[in-house]
Design an enzyme around this catalytic site. Structure first.
Site, PDB file in Angstrom:
ATOM      1  N   PRO A   2     -64.138 -47.127 -73.214  1.00  0.00           N
ATOM      2  CG  PRO A   2     -63.726 -49.088 -74.392  1.00  0.00           C
ATOM      3  CD  PRO A   2     -63.284 -48.303 -73.217  1.00  0.00           C
ATOM      4  CD  GLU A   3     -69.644 -44.344 -71.519  1.00  0.00           C
ATOM      5  OE1 GLU A   3     -70.787 -43.987 -71.812  1.00  0.00           O
ATOM      6  OE2 GLU A   3     -69.033 -43.892 -70.551  1.00  0.00           O
ATOM      7  NE  ARG A 118     -59.098 -51.964 -64.890  1.00  0.00           N
ATOM      8  CZ  ARG A 118     -59.981 -51.072 -64.489  1.00  0.00           C
ATOM      9  NH1 ARG A 118     -60.011 -49.897 -65.038  1.00  0.00           N
ATOM     10  NH2 ARG A 118     -60.815 -51.359 -63.552  1.00  0.00           N
TER      11      ARG A 118
END
Length: 289
Positions: A2-3, A118
């Site tokens: 995600p940006e 993660r």
DNA sequence: AAATCAGCCTGCTCGC
DNA sequence: TGCGAGCAGGCTGATT
């Protein structure tokens, strides 16, 4: 990963689905997900339980939700990291494999889940920066505004960029200079601007700096528009498998494919433990380093 | 002060 | 089939 555009989709989802709801229970299933909470998971849970969530805000890739009631003056802050998702889920839905935090609400409706394979992302409850009229949480206050923020100062950015003694892609990824840009949109903005990633920022002209900014803004706005159309209203999440990889990328991930401007095969270069995709013809390597 | 970079973390793919 | 290497890479904190 995600940006800014993906995080903005999540922000809108939160605004639609959880604003105005009161937290009745919190469950932290992995301590690393709340590692930014100085006093730990017990404190995180205590500060959140019983509060009412406000309208979600965003700066760059950070999200925060102002709290009211017992949490007045505090915000729930969140960062998705590399793999984080915020999902609005039926209580009956089985737990996701990487479910890290669960919020239940007093209305008995769908719950909010933070899922993160993660664990680079995380949540915390935090006070606003002292004296900040916008209520920006402390740990977000040092992040620069993003190019979709109406108060972003284009001229100041161009000047600051040119004053740096570094290279242009490093600068784009520096969240204290401009926020929201990650590896994908950095490569896209550089391709659109015909700039090589290792170009020294000090050699950019003011028009070049402004063009780079405009291109970064445009590509993220275009991605956001696409993200909006593929957004599944059942979920407040970014789902990497459901359309966000179909964005019209011109550079990122296109090694060996023809440049859409000149037809030259794009290249991938190892750069800072990651990859840079570029056109060797349109984006010439700077001669002096 | 500004710039740089190791380390964090898991799942997937690839080559042997 | 198993196994290790490589890759995905944003951000923090330490160092220069």
């Amino acid at each position: 990963m995600p940006e800014l555009p993906e995080v903005e989709v999540v922000r809108r989802g939160l605004a639609n689905w959880v604003a105005g709801r009161t937290v009745s229970g919190v469950e932290v299933l992995h301590p690393r997900a709340v590692r930014r909470q100085p006093a730990g998971a017990v404190d995180f849970t205590a500060r959140l339980t019983g509060t009412t969530l406000g309208a979600a805000q965003r700066r760059g890739k950070y999200l925060w939700v102002p709290l009211s009631g017992t949490g007045e003056g505090f915000s729930l802050i969140g960062h998705l990291g590399m793999s984080g998702q915020l999902l609005v889920q039926d209580q009956a839905a089985p737990d996701e494999k990487h479910l890290r935090v669960r919020l239940r609400f007093s209305d008995g409706g769908r719950e909010l889940r933070f899922v993160d394979q993660r664990t680079f992302g995380g949540l915390a409850v935090e006070e606003a920066e002292d004296g900040d009229p916008e209520g920006t949480p402390v740990s977000i206050a040092h992040i620069a505004r993003d190019p979709l923020d109406p108060r972003f100062d284009d001229a100041a950015f161009a000047a600051a960029l040119r004053a740096r003694r570094t290279t242009v892609k490093r600068a784009l990824l520096d969240q204290t200079l401009i926020s929201g840009v990650g590896n994908i949109y950095a490569d896209e903005a550089l391709w659109r601007s015909r700039l090589h990633y290792d170009r020294p920022t000090a050699t950019l002209t003011r028009p070049q700096a402004l063009l780079l900014l405009a291109n970064a803004r445009d590509v993220m706005a275009a991605a956001l528009a696409v993200g909006g159309t593929s957004f599944d209203s059942l979920y407040v999440n970014v789902n990497g498998e459901s359309g966000y990889f179909s964005r019209d990328l011109d550079a990122y991930g296109r090694e060996h494919e023809p440049c859409r401007r000149c037809g030259t095969a794009l290249r991938r270069a190892a750069w800072m433990n990651r990859s840079s995709y570029f056109c060797p013809r349109c984006q010439r390597t700077p001669r002096v380093r």
